[in-house]
Design a protein around this motif. Structure first.
Motif, PDB file in Angstrom:
ATOM      1  N   TYR A 130       0.829  -1.198   0.000  1.00 21.82           N
ATOM      2  CA  TYR A 130       0.000   0.000   0.000  1.00 21.82           C
ATOM      3  C   TYR A 130       0.866   1.251   0.000  1.00 21.82           C
ATOM      4  N   PHE A 133       2.426   2.459  -3.309  1.00 24.22           N
ATOM      5  CA  PHE A 133       1.586   3.007  -4.379  1.00 24.22           C
ATOM      6  C   PHE A 133       0.652   4.124  -3.932  1.00 24.22           C
ATOM      7  N   MET A 194      -8.737   3.164  -1.230  1.00 21.82           N
ATOM      8  CA  MET A 194      -7.588   2.453  -1.774  1.00 21.82           C
ATOM      9  C   MET A 194      -7.016   1.410  -0.824  1.00 21.82           C
ATOM     10  N   TRP A 196      -8.058  -1.341  -0.294  1.00 24.13           N
ATOM     11  CA  TRP A 196      -8.208  -2.673  -0.871  1.00 24.13           C
ATOM     12  C   TRP A 196      -6.891  -3.174  -1.462  1.00 24.13           C
ATOM     13  N   LEU A 197      -5.986  -2.248  -1.789  1.00 25.73           N
ATOM     14  CA  LEU A 197      -4.672  -2.673  -2.280  1.00 25.73           C
ATOM     15  C   LEU A 197      -3.927  -3.493  -1.226  1.00 25.73           C
ATOM     16  N   ALA A 201      -2.789  -7.413  -1.642  1.00 16.91           N
ATOM     17  CA  ALA A 201      -1.408  -7.801  -1.388  1.00 16.91           C
ATOM     18  C   ALA A 201      -1.344  -8.838  -0.268  1.00 16.91           C
TER      19      ALA A 201
END
Length: 228
Positions: A130, A133, A194, A196-197, A201
């Motif tokens: 996370y 990015f 975000m 959910w990244l 992972a």
């Protein structure tokens, strides 16, 4: 041999799974009671915000550490403390219920240390991915990346079983596909999130790590490498 009358109809939960669940729910109960003024006095109202500030993962802090090459312990510890801090009671409850469900399935095959390794490693790698990015919003908290790691381990076990049966192994990924679809729908309806990244992972980390920590996993990989 045990008598059928004395056997429990339910398999007991692995101790490591129960310990993780009690830690998550225990911390959340204390924070929730403090927010209502039941324990801790007036200062307890700010316990949740203080817990997020001190123990949740922050991608901006991680970016600062990568840029400056400095890794203070008080920030590194966030990788393993953030799964125990949640946004509210419902957040913690859903995470805890999924932890119990996935932990029970995986714990019936994996050893206790392997279950813990999947949960912790998936939490760490989920947060790191996370941070690589996403800088804003910076905060990541809650047990879901680790829980998704256990979903990855469950998917691995199902993938193996389908392979033994000669069935299509891609069916093993139906659960993660359903969950990701639900997250996408939720994001479209209520605004993108975000985080959910980190979950994705965590899932990937749990699936890959299962090749090594599953019963006989490392031995099988070593044999394959030697056979090449």
């Amino acid at each position: 041999m045990r008598s059928p009358e004395t056997e429990s109809p339910l398999n007991p939960l692995p101790p490591v799974v129960m310990a993780l669940f009690l830690a998550i729910i225990g911390i959340e109960i204390a924070i929730s009671l403090g927010a209502r003024g039941i324990i801790g006095g007036p200062g307890a109202i700010g316990w949740r915000q203080a817990a997020i500030q001190d123990y949740a993962f922050n991608s901006q802090v991680m970016q600062w550490m990568w840029t400056n090459g400095r890794y203070p312990p008080e920030h590194l510890v966030r990788f393993v403390t953030y799964p125990f801090v949640h946004g509210d009671f419902t957040h913690a409850l859903f995470a805890g219920v999924m932890l119990l469900a996935m932990g029970k399935f995986v714990g019936e095959i994996f050893s206790g240390w392997a279950v813990l390794a999947v949960f912790v490693s998936s939490s760490i790698l989920g947060a790191a991915f996370y941070a690589a990015f996403v800088v804003d919003p910076p905060w990541v908290y809650g047990a879901f990346p680790g829980v998704y790691g256990l979903i990855g381990a469950f998917t691995y076990l199902l993938w193996l079983k389908l392979g033994e049966l000669g069935a299509r192994q891609t069916r093993a990924f139906a659960l993660i596909g359903l969950l990701m679809g639900a997250q996408l729908l939720f994001s479209l309806l209520f605004g993108a999130n975000m985080r959910w990244l980190a979950d994705v992972a965590g899932f990937g980390a749990g699936f890959v790590l299962s090749f090594f920590v599953s019963p006989g996993g490392w031995r099988k990989i070593h044999q394959r490498l030697r056979g090449r």
